[in-house]
Design a protein around this motif. Structure first.
Motif, mmCIF file in Angstrom:
data_model
loop_
_atom_site.group_PDB
_atom_site.id
_atom_site.type_symbol
_atom_site.label_atom_id
_atom_site.label_comp_id
_atom_site.label_asym_id
_atom_site.label_seq_id
_atom_site.Cartn_x
_atom_site.Cartn_y
_atom_site.Cartn_z
ATOM 1 N N ALA A 275 0.835 -1.211 0.000
ATOM 2 C CA ALA A 275 0.000 0.000 0.000
ATOM 3 C C ALA A 275 0.863 1.251 0.000
ATOM 4 O O ALA A 275 0.581 2.221 -0.703
ATOM 5 N N LEU A 276 1.940 1.228 0.763
ATOM 6 C CA LEU A 276 2.828 2.386 0.817
ATOM 7 C C LEU A 276 3.595 2.550 -0.487
ATOM 8 O O LEU A 276 3.874 3.678 -0.924
ATOM 9 N N GLU A 277 3.950 1.438 -1.129
ATOM 10 C CA GLU A 277 4.551 1.520 -2.463
ATOM 11 C C GLU A 277 3.621 2.256 -3.407
ATOM 12 O O GLU A 277 4.047 3.097 -4.210
ATOM 13 N N SER A 278 2.316 1.943 -3.309
ATOM 14 C CA SER A 278 1.332 2.496 -4.238
ATOM 15 C C SER A 278 1.181 3.995 -4.088
ATOM 16 O O SER A 278 1.212 4.734 -5.079
ATOM 17 N N PHE A 279 1.027 4.489 -2.844
ATOM 18 C CA PHE A 279 0.763 5.927 -2.738
ATOM 19 C C PHE A 279 1.983 6.773 -2.387
ATOM 20 O O PHE A 279 1.874 7.982 -2.234
ATOM 21 N N SER A 280 3.183 6.146 -2.304
ATOM 22 C CA SER A 280 4.401 6.948 -2.133
ATOM 23 C C SER A 280 5.242 7.011 -3.409
ATOM 24 O O SER A 280 6.022 7.940 -3.598
ATOM 25 N N GLY A 281 5.098 5.979 -4.274
ATOM 26 C CA GLY A 281 5.929 5.898 -5.470
ATOM 27 C C GLY A 281 7.259 5.202 -5.235
ATOM 28 O O GLY A 281 7.987 4.904 -6.189
ATOM 29 N N TYR A 282 7.609 4.930 -3.972
ATOM 30 C CA TYR A 282 8.868 4.262 -3.639
ATOM 31 C C TYR A 282 8.618 2.769 -3.428
ATOM 32 O O TYR A 282 7.707 2.383 -2.689
ATOM 33 N N SER A 283 9.423 1.928 -4.059
ATOM 34 C CA SER A 283 9.278 0.491 -3.905
ATOM 35 C C SER A 283 9.958 0.033 -2.618
ATOM 36 O O SER A 283 10.832 0.713 -2.075
ATOM 37 N N SER A 284 9.567 -1.162 -2.145
ATOM 38 C CA SER A 284 10.199 -1.713 -0.952
ATOM 39 C C SER A 284 11.685 -1.965 -1.195
ATOM 40 O O SER A 284 12.509 -1.816 -0.287
ATOM 41 N N ALA A 285 12.038 -2.323 -2.436
ATOM 42 C CA ALA A 285 13.447 -2.559 -2.751
ATOM 43 C C ALA A 285 14.280 -1.294 -2.580
ATOM 44 O O ALA A 285 15.463 -1.356 -2.214
ATOM 45 N N GLU A 286 13.682 -0.138 -2.865
ATOM 46 C CA GLU A 286 14.396 1.129 -2.705
ATOM 47 C C GLU A 286 14.574 1.512 -1.241
ATOM 48 O O GLU A 286 15.512 2.232 -0.890
ATOM 49 N N MET A 287 13.650 1.062 -0.377
ATOM 50 C CA MET A 287 13.614 1.571 0.987
ATOM 51 C C MET A 287 14.193 0.616 2.025
ATOM 52 O O MET A 287 14.847 1.047 2.973
ATOM 53 N N MET A 288 13.954 -0.685 1.860
ATOM 54 C CA MET A 288 14.335 -1.628 2.902
ATOM 55 C C MET A 288 15.852 -1.739 3.043
ATOM 56 O O MET A 288 16.581 -1.743 2.053
ATOM 57 N N GLY A 289 16.295 -1.790 4.284
ATOM 58 C CA GLY A 289 17.706 -1.913 4.583
ATOM 59 C C GLY A 289 18.434 -0.585 4.692
ATOM 60 O O GLY A 289 19.601 -0.549 5.071
ATOM 61 N N LYS A 290 17.742 0.512 4.374
ATOM 62 C CA LYS A 290 18.382 1.823 4.466
ATOM 63 C C LYS A 290 18.113 2.438 5.830
ATOM 64 O O LYS A 290 17.030 2.313 6.396
ATOM 65 N N SER A 291 19.106 3.128 6.347
ATOM 66 C CA SER A 291 18.893 3.879 7.580
ATOM 67 C C SER A 291 18.076 5.119 7.262
ATOM 68 O O SER A 291 18.079 5.605 6.123
ATOM 69 N N CYS A 292 17.387 5.622 8.256
ATOM 70 C CA CYS A 292 16.541 6.798 8.036
ATOM 71 C C CYS A 292 17.358 7.987 7.528
ATOM 72 O O CYS A 292 16.860 8.803 6.759
ATOM 73 N N ALA A 293 18.625 8.063 7.951
ATOM 74 C CA ALA A 293 19.482 9.174 7.516
ATOM 75 C C ALA A 293 19.782 9.111 6.024
ATOM 76 O O ALA A 293 20.113 10.125 5.400
ATOM 77 N N GLU A 294 19.661 7.914 5.422
ATOM 78 C CA GLU A 294 19.952 7.747 3.991
ATOM 79 C C GLU A 294 18.740 8.027 3.112
ATOM 80 O O GLU A 294 18.869 8.090 1.889
ATOM 81 N N LEU A 295 17.578 8.178 3.714
ATOM 82 C CA LEU A 295 16.343 8.326 2.951
ATOM 83 C C LEU A 295 16.066 9.789 2.630
ATOM 84 O O LEU A 295 16.469 10.694 3.367
ATOM 85 N N PRO A 296 15.327 10.058 1.533
ATOM 86 C CA PRO A 296 14.865 11.420 1.279
ATOM 87 C C PRO A 296 13.825 11.822 2.324
ATOM 88 O O PRO A 296 13.308 10.973 3.059
#
Length: 334
Positions: free
Chosen positions: A50-71
């Motif tokens: 659901a979050l992939e759908s309304f954020s535009g970011y895939s789980s592959a782009e987000m998982m494993g990243k620290s919050c400091a690395e995220l936009p």
């Protein structure tokens, strides 16, 4: 009853709300010849469909990243990140605390904002605080979603790239507004929008990313206008809009508001950012107009704005100038 990880994942994947699970991981903080310093950082462990759908970011782009690395995905109305303010990793919580955050926004990957609310639930075990679950509820107005659904039902009237009405839909609506203008003298105008130097943008980025830019421009324009105005994709990098109940001063204000709003958006492409400047031509319906003459006048005015250097608003043959941010000017059109 204990639920295993696979069952929980199935449950989270079926929800319409966005689910993020944040856990702590030790990561390298600094390194010198004598010592290595590590610290416990919040890291994305799960990002549901659901979050992939309304954020535009895939789980592959987000998982494993620290919050400091995220936009900065979660922001307030001024565009400031809210994560540091509410993060349970930096703000002590108890097991009973549930943090509820209303009236904030999700910064979509394609450059527009979606209204959301967030609930943050801390996770504790015998060793203490371990992370949190974030529940993200999409609050995009139902009227907007109903409009999108309506366009999908009328494929001949729908542009699949931008999710806007197309030229056919626009001309049908414009004819109806022209008839209403001549019968009841209800004023309206047409705004024609062209992205400046689009071929240069296309050469610098690929077609897929340029389509993302078109979608971002479309969403920004739609969110800037009122629900009963009509914004459509004309073709390629061009958009057209019908603006109701305006005079010359107000339609120039609307056009300038659009120009400034679009100029502020960015679309992230790797470590680069795409942006757009637009030229806008606007005009008002006249008694001797038909719909073709009205639209052609708005188009030729936009072309003239581009010929003069672009990133400008013109009304008929007049180059408009507003020297202050339109955010500071009240728009008395509600």
């Amino acid at each position: 009853m204990d639920l295993d990880a696979l069952t929980l994942q199935k449950i989270f994947s079926s929800l319409k709300e966005g689910i993020i699970i944040i856990g702590g991981e030790y990561k390298l903080a600094s390194e010198s010849k004598r010592e290595i310093e590590v610290s416990k950082c919040p890291v994305v462990k799960y990002w549901n469909p659901a979050l992939e759908s309304f954020s535009g970011y895939s789980s592959a782009e987000m998982m494993g990243k620290s919050c400091a690395e995220l936009p900065d995905i979660f922001i307030d109305e001024r565009g400031n990140s809210i994560c540091q303010k509410y993060c349970p990793f930096t703000n002590p919580t108890t097991m009973e605390d549930v943090i509820s955050i209303d009236e904030v926004y999700l910064n979509h990957k394609d450059g527009y904002k979606r209204p959301i609310s967030i609930s943050i639930i801390p996770i504790y075990d015998q060793e203490g605080f371990q992370g949190c679950v974030e529940i993200v509820t999409d609050l995009m107005p139902a009227t907007v979603m109903e409009q999108i659904s309506g366009y999908l039902e009328q494929l001949s009237m729908y542009d699949p790239i931008t999710e806007l009405p197309n030229k056919t839909f626009f001309m049908r609506e414009a004819r109806a507004k022209m008839a209403e203008f001549k019968r009841h003298q209800r004023n309206f105008g047409v705004v024609f929008i062209g992205i400046d130097n689009y071929e240069d943008i296309l050469n610098a980025f690929d077609r897929e990313n340029c389509d993302r830019l078109l979608r971002a421009v479309a969403m920004r324009a739609r969110n800037t206008l009122r629900p009963y105005d009509v914004i459509a994709r004309w073709k390629k990098q061009y958009f057209s809009a019908i603006i109701m109940d305006v005079n010359q001063e107000l339609i120039i204000l609307v056009a300038e508001r659009l120009r400034q709003a679009i100029s502020k958006l960015t679309v992230q492409v790797g470590n680069k950012a795409m942006s757009a400047q637009v030229s806008i031509g606007c005009t008002l319906a006249r008694e001797n107009d038909d719909i073709n003459s009205l639209v052609e006048r708005a188009k030729s005015t936009m072309n003239e704005a581009q010929n003069r250097g672009g990133n400008a608003v013109m009304f008929d043959d007049i180059l408009a100038s507003i020297n202050e941010s339109v955010d500071e000017i009240p728009w008395e059109l509600e």
